[in-house]
Write a protein that holds these residues in place. Structure first.
Motif, mmCIF file in Angstrom:
data_model
loop_
_atom_site.group_PDB
_atom_site.id
_atom_site.type_symbol
_atom_site.label_atom_id
_atom_site.label_comp_id
_atom_site.label_asym_id
_atom_site.label_seq_id
_atom_site.Cartn_x
_atom_site.Cartn_y
_atom_site.Cartn_z
ATOM 1 N N VAL A 137 -0.334 34.541 31.324
ATOM 2 C CA VAL A 137 0.583 33.440 31.058
ATOM 3 C C VAL A 137 1.790 33.929 30.256
ATOM 4 C CG1 VAL A 137 0.797 31.180 29.981
ATOM 5 C CG2 VAL A 137 -1.296 31.793 31.161
ATOM 6 N N SER A 153 4.271 35.982 32.505
ATOM 7 C CA SER A 153 5.122 35.183 33.384
ATOM 8 C C SER A 153 6.180 34.442 32.568
ATOM 9 C CB SER A 153 4.242 34.265 34.236
ATOM 10 O OG SER A 153 4.539 32.935 34.039
ATOM 11 N N GLY A 154 5.763 33.846 31.430
ATOM 12 C CA GLY A 154 6.734 33.150 30.594
ATOM 13 C C GLY A 154 7.704 34.107 29.929
ATOM 14 N N ALA A 179 10.490 35.169 32.212
ATOM 15 C CA ALA A 179 11.518 34.135 32.366
ATOM 16 C C ALA A 179 12.448 34.111 31.153
ATOM 17 C CB ALA A 179 10.860 32.764 32.549
ATOM 18 N N PHE A 239 16.268 35.481 32.432
ATOM 19 C CA PHE A 239 17.060 34.374 32.982
ATOM 20 C C PHE A 239 17.825 33.682 31.879
ATOM 21 C CE2 PHE A 239 13.639 34.779 36.058
ATOM 22 C CZ PHE A 239 14.334 34.754 37.244
ATOM 23 N N PHE A 272 13.008 26.214 24.169
ATOM 24 C CA PHE A 272 11.659 26.741 24.364
ATOM 25 C C PHE A 272 11.338 27.794 23.314
ATOM 26 C CE2 PHE A 272 8.031 28.602 26.387
ATOM 27 C CZ PHE A 272 7.465 27.529 27.061
ATOM 28 N N VAL A 298 -4.192 29.232 23.812
ATOM 29 C CA VAL A 298 -3.033 28.441 23.421
ATOM 30 C C VAL A 298 -2.479 28.907 22.083
ATOM 31 C CG1 VAL A 298 -2.325 26.165 22.661
ATOM 32 C CG2 VAL A 298 -3.619 26.429 24.760
ATOM 33 N N LEU A 324 -0.670 32.285 22.456
ATOM 34 C CA LEU A 324 0.467 32.360 23.372
ATOM 35 C C LEU A 324 1.826 32.563 22.708
ATOM 36 C CD1 LEU A 324 0.160 29.907 26.366
ATOM 37 C CD2 LEU A 324 0.689 32.333 26.389
ATOM 38 N N ARG A 338 15.732 37.666 52.124
ATOM 39 C CA ARG A 338 14.493 37.865 51.361
ATOM 40 C C ARG A 338 14.333 36.766 50.317
ATOM 41 N NH1 ARG A 338 15.031 42.584 51.136
ATOM 42 N NH2 ARG A 338 13.573 43.111 52.787
ATOM 43 N N ARG A 339 15.450 36.446 49.652
ATOM 44 C CA ARG A 339 15.413 35.352 48.677
ATOM 45 C C ARG A 339 14.917 34.078 49.341
ATOM 46 N NH1 ARG A 339 19.569 36.144 44.676
ATOM 47 N NH2 ARG A 339 18.656 37.713 43.341
ATOM 48 N N LEU A 363 13.292 29.149 39.436
ATOM 49 C CA LEU A 363 12.290 30.198 39.197
ATOM 50 C C LEU A 363 11.881 30.313 37.731
ATOM 51 C CD1 LEU A 363 10.575 32.338 40.506
ATOM 52 C CD2 LEU A 363 12.422 33.973 40.220
ATOM 53 N N PRO A 364 12.848 30.366 36.777
ATOM 54 C CA PRO A 364 12.406 30.491 35.380
ATOM 55 C C PRO A 364 11.482 29.349 34.958
ATOM 56 C CG PRO A 364 14.769 30.021 35.528
ATOM 57 C CD PRO A 364 14.302 30.409 36.887
ATOM 58 N N TYR A 365 11.737 28.142 35.469
ATOM 59 C CA TYR A 365 10.890 27.011 35.085
ATOM 60 C C TYR A 365 9.488 27.166 35.661
ATOM 61 C CZ TYR A 365 15.166 24.912 33.390
ATOM 62 O OH TYR A 365 16.319 24.670 32.685
ATOM 63 N N LEU A 390 8.046 30.004 36.253
ATOM 64 C CA LEU A 390 7.387 31.064 35.495
ATOM 65 C C LEU A 390 6.917 30.557 34.131
ATOM 66 C CD1 LEU A 390 9.746 34.073 36.283
ATOM 67 C CD2 LEU A 390 7.379 33.802 37.016
ATOM 68 N N LEU A 391 7.674 29.618 33.569
ATOM 69 C CA LEU A 391 7.309 29.093 32.254
ATOM 70 C C LEU A 391 6.278 27.972 32.335
ATOM 71 C CD1 LEU A 391 10.675 28.965 30.291
ATOM 72 C CD2 LEU A 391 8.634 30.224 29.659
ATOM 73 N N PRO A 438 3.103 27.561 33.382
ATOM 74 C CA PRO A 438 1.742 27.661 32.815
ATOM 75 C C PRO A 438 1.744 27.592 31.291
ATOM 76 C CG PRO A 438 2.179 29.488 34.331
ATOM 77 C CD PRO A 438 3.450 28.720 34.216
ATOM 78 N N ALA A 439 2.646 28.364 30.672
ATOM 79 C CA ALA A 439 2.692 28.367 29.216
ATOM 80 C C ALA A 439 3.096 26.992 28.698
ATOM 81 C CB ALA A 439 3.679 29.422 28.721
ATOM 82 N N GLY A 440 4.107 26.393 29.350
ATOM 83 C CA GLY A 440 4.586 25.096 28.908
ATOM 84 C C GLY A 440 3.503 24.038 29.000
ATOM 85 N N LEU A 477 0.210 24.441 29.051
ATOM 86 C CA LEU A 477 -0.848 24.688 28.072
ATOM 87 C C LEU A 477 -0.418 24.204 26.683
ATOM 88 C CD1 LEU A 477 -2.260 28.223 28.958
ATOM 89 C CD2 LEU A 477 -3.527 26.087 28.861
ATOM 90 N N MET A 478 0.844 24.511 26.341
ATOM 91 C CA MET A 478 1.283 24.139 24.995
ATOM 92 C C MET A 478 1.493 22.636 24.858
ATOM 93 S SD MET A 478 3.656 27.407 24.099
ATOM 94 C CE MET A 478 4.397 26.664 22.669
#
Lengths: 297, 308
Positions: free
Chosen positions: A108, A111-112, A115, A119, A127, A168, A171, B12-13, B23-25, B27-28, B30-32, B34-35
């Motif tokens: 996790v 991946s985060g 980003a 980006f 965040f 959690v 993280l 490819r994109r 994409l960044p959202y 990727l974030l 799972p962490a978001g 969970l938190m």
């Protein structure tokens, strides 16, 4: 302790005396005399090591003996905690929790962290702030609501409740560290791979991931050590004997009316061995890892 | 050449099936999630519970209580103030001692000497030890009949049967020393990481100018370390305030409640007293105090500001 700081030789240089080269080197490095290093260090090492020695001594010494050297050695305390006090089960449970939290945290956070590092998007700063703020949140004070949540999810008395809670709380710091590591990898390397026809994911796996290895080992080890050590979640969310972890097992040894010191010490050694191995393995990276990620944000 | 590249990457994109904007959202996510689920939602529910009478064993009393819990905390819970004062004492003593020893240790380990690698590994090792294990080890050491005090008494130092943890006067320092043993390495590691980034040239220049090592420490090392020190003391203070494992297992807040921190009191109220509503109100108060102190501390220390 602070001898090294308080006593120093004034480097007031009398003009034009002994050969310049030697004096220059002495002064530029300006090193304290050896004893100022070894004496405080020795005292501190004693403070660090005597407690460890004490535990090993009690764990290996025959019951009733009061010698300060564990000789003759006995294994009966270990046999007792392992076979009679349930430490065989606790050990497996703790390993399970430690490894599962470590893997989940790494996945996790990778991946985060990617980003956050690669980006620019509107939610990036909020965040990051949320991550930093979450460091202030006391795990102990979240016990009651978390207990309620896991009851709703029917995860009470399942190791998954502890694994989720540990993940959690690991993280935020892991993500900040990992995004710092990724930022240290030049984006041009990835871009070159895209030009060669790799997808973003493949470029990441083939180019970036190998370079992150030391950092990931450090972060993964933190996660493992923390989950292995954590006590309150396991105490609260797990109530049957066969689901408990090592810290809870130690606590029940402490709490029994007549504390069996030998068994307690042996349990302590069992609890210490895995983290000490992990620690010996990663301590080289501890310092570089922190300086790359956390301190510089 | 560039055209060829663009042609090769664009399809490819598209095949990846996502615009880069989302994409960044993703990727974030799972962490978001969970938190949100396990940090944000619990915080909101703590605030909700704090306005309720909520006791699992007395369901007939449960319901909306308004600010009653808070009124009770501040007016007729003498124990709350005791735990708050003890928390403050605990955090101040722990963090300042850890900082002093951790800084000294980092400065020593930062020198070059024979056996540095081994010394570093040994000195840092308690960092990896859990609170419960720390308690275990120190309970063995403090044991009145088989611990250190007995062997010291054999050698003519102190008295037989000294029980550090059972005596309110010494229990505090007993707990402080045990926690120091585990806490100092953390500071030393963080400070050492920052020490290694101080440029050697500064020291060279200073010593050519004839500055003593003490002056170099105060004028070069400390200013350079300032941000790291501010951040690590703050993190550690929060951590020590919230650290329940060690006190729970070492003294369980005793003797006679003399080593109960506010979070430990919360844990005892929630776990053993089943008073969830009251525990939640205590939690809310602890939150506000922590947040307030952290902001004041960061303001006072001018974190991230200029050096002069």
């Amino acid at each position: 302790m602070t001898a090294a700081l308080t006593e120093s030789k004034e480097a007031s240089a009398p003009p034009a005396s002994p050969p310049v080269s030697r004096r220059r080197r002495r002064r530029s490095l300006d090193e304290p005399p050896r004893w100022q290093i070894y004496v405080p260090l020795g005292v501190y090492l004693l403070f660090t090591l005597i407690p460890f020695y004490w535990m090993v001594l009690f764990a290996l010494r025959e019951p009733g003996s009061d010698s300060l050297v564990p000789w003759p050695i006995t294994g009966e305390h270990f046999a007792k905690v392992w076979n009679e006090r349930g430490f065989d089960t606790y050990f497996i449970n703790s390993m399970y929790v430690g490894i599962a939290s470590m893997l989940m945290t790494l996945l996790v956070a990778l991946s985060g962290g990617y980003a956050l590092a690669r980006f620019k998007f509107r939610m990036r700063m909020p965040f990051m702030l949320a991550l930093l703020c979450s460091q202030f949140i006391p795990g102990a004070l979240m016990l009651v609501p978390l207990f309620e949540i896991f009851r709703e999810l029917q995860l009470l008395n399942s190791l998954w409740s502890v694994i989720l809670a540990e993940t959690v709380f690991q993280l935020p710091l892991s993500m900040i560290l990992i995004s710092g590591f990724i930022r240290n990898v030049p984006p041009s390397l990835e871009e070159a791979a895209w030009v060669d026809g790799c997808s973003r994911l493949r470029a990441f796996l083939a180019v970036v991931l190998p370079l992150l290895r030391p950092g990931l080992i450090a972060v993964g080890s933190f996660a493992f050590v923390h989950s292995w050590n954590h006590f309150l979640f396991a105490l609260m969310f797990l109530n049957s004997q066969d689901k408990q972890t090592i810290p809870v097992g130690l606590n029940s040894l402490l709490g029994s009316d007549s504390v069996d010191l030998g068994a307690l010490a042996a349990g302590g050694v069992v609890a210490a061995v895995p983290v000490v191995i992990v620690f010996a393995f990663i301590q080289r990276w501890l310092i570089t890892g922190f300086s790359a990620g956390a301190v510089k944000g | 050449m560039a055209d060829a590249v663009r042609e090769r990457t664009r399809p490819r994109r598209r095949r990846a099936g996502r615009s880069p904007r989302s994409l960044p959202y993703l990727l974030l996510a799972p962490a978001g999630l969970l938190m949100l689920g396990f940090i944000a939602y619990p915080i909101i529910s703590v605030i909700y519970y704090s306005l309720q009478n909520y006791n699992v064993t007395k369901p007939w009393r449960n319901g909306f209580a308004g600010l009653d819990n808070f009124r009770e905390i501040f007016t007729d819970d003498p124990f709350f103030w005791d735990t708050l004062i003890f928390s403050a004492r605990w955090v101040l003593v722990e963090v300042s001692l850890q900082l002093v020893f951790g800084l000294a240790l980092a400065l020593i380990i930062n020198q070059t000497f024979v056996g540095r690698g081994v010394a570093r590994a040994l000195v840092f090792s308690p960092w990896a030890v859990s609170g419960v294990l720390t308690s275990t080890i120190w309970i063995l050491l403090y044991n009145p009949s088989t611990g250190l005090s007995r062997y010291l008494a054999d050698a003519g130092i102190g008295e037989y049967g000294t029980s550090v943890l059972a005596n309110p006067g010494t229990a505090f320092w007993g707990a402080v020393i045990a926690e120091l043993w585990r806490g100092v390495p953390f500071f030393a590691i963080l400070i050492l990481a920052d020490l290694q980034s101080v440029s050697k040239d500064l020291y060279e220049a200073a010593s050519v100018d004839g500055a003593s090592r003490i002056r170099q420490f105060f004028h070069i090392t400390l200013p350079h370390l300032r941000d790291a020190i501010v951040l690590s003391t703050l993190l550690r203070a929060v951590w020590e305030f919230n650290n329940v494992d060690l006190l729970y297992t070492l003294t369980n807040g005793g003797p006679a409640g003399s080593t109960t921190t506010l979070p430990l009191y919360v844990a005892q109220t929630g776990i053993h007293g089943n008073e969830f509503g009251y525990a939640a109100a205590l939690t809310t108060v602890a939150f506000v105090i922590l947040l307030f102190c952290s902001i004041v501390y960061l303001r006072l220390s001018k974190f991230g500001g200029d050096d002069k």
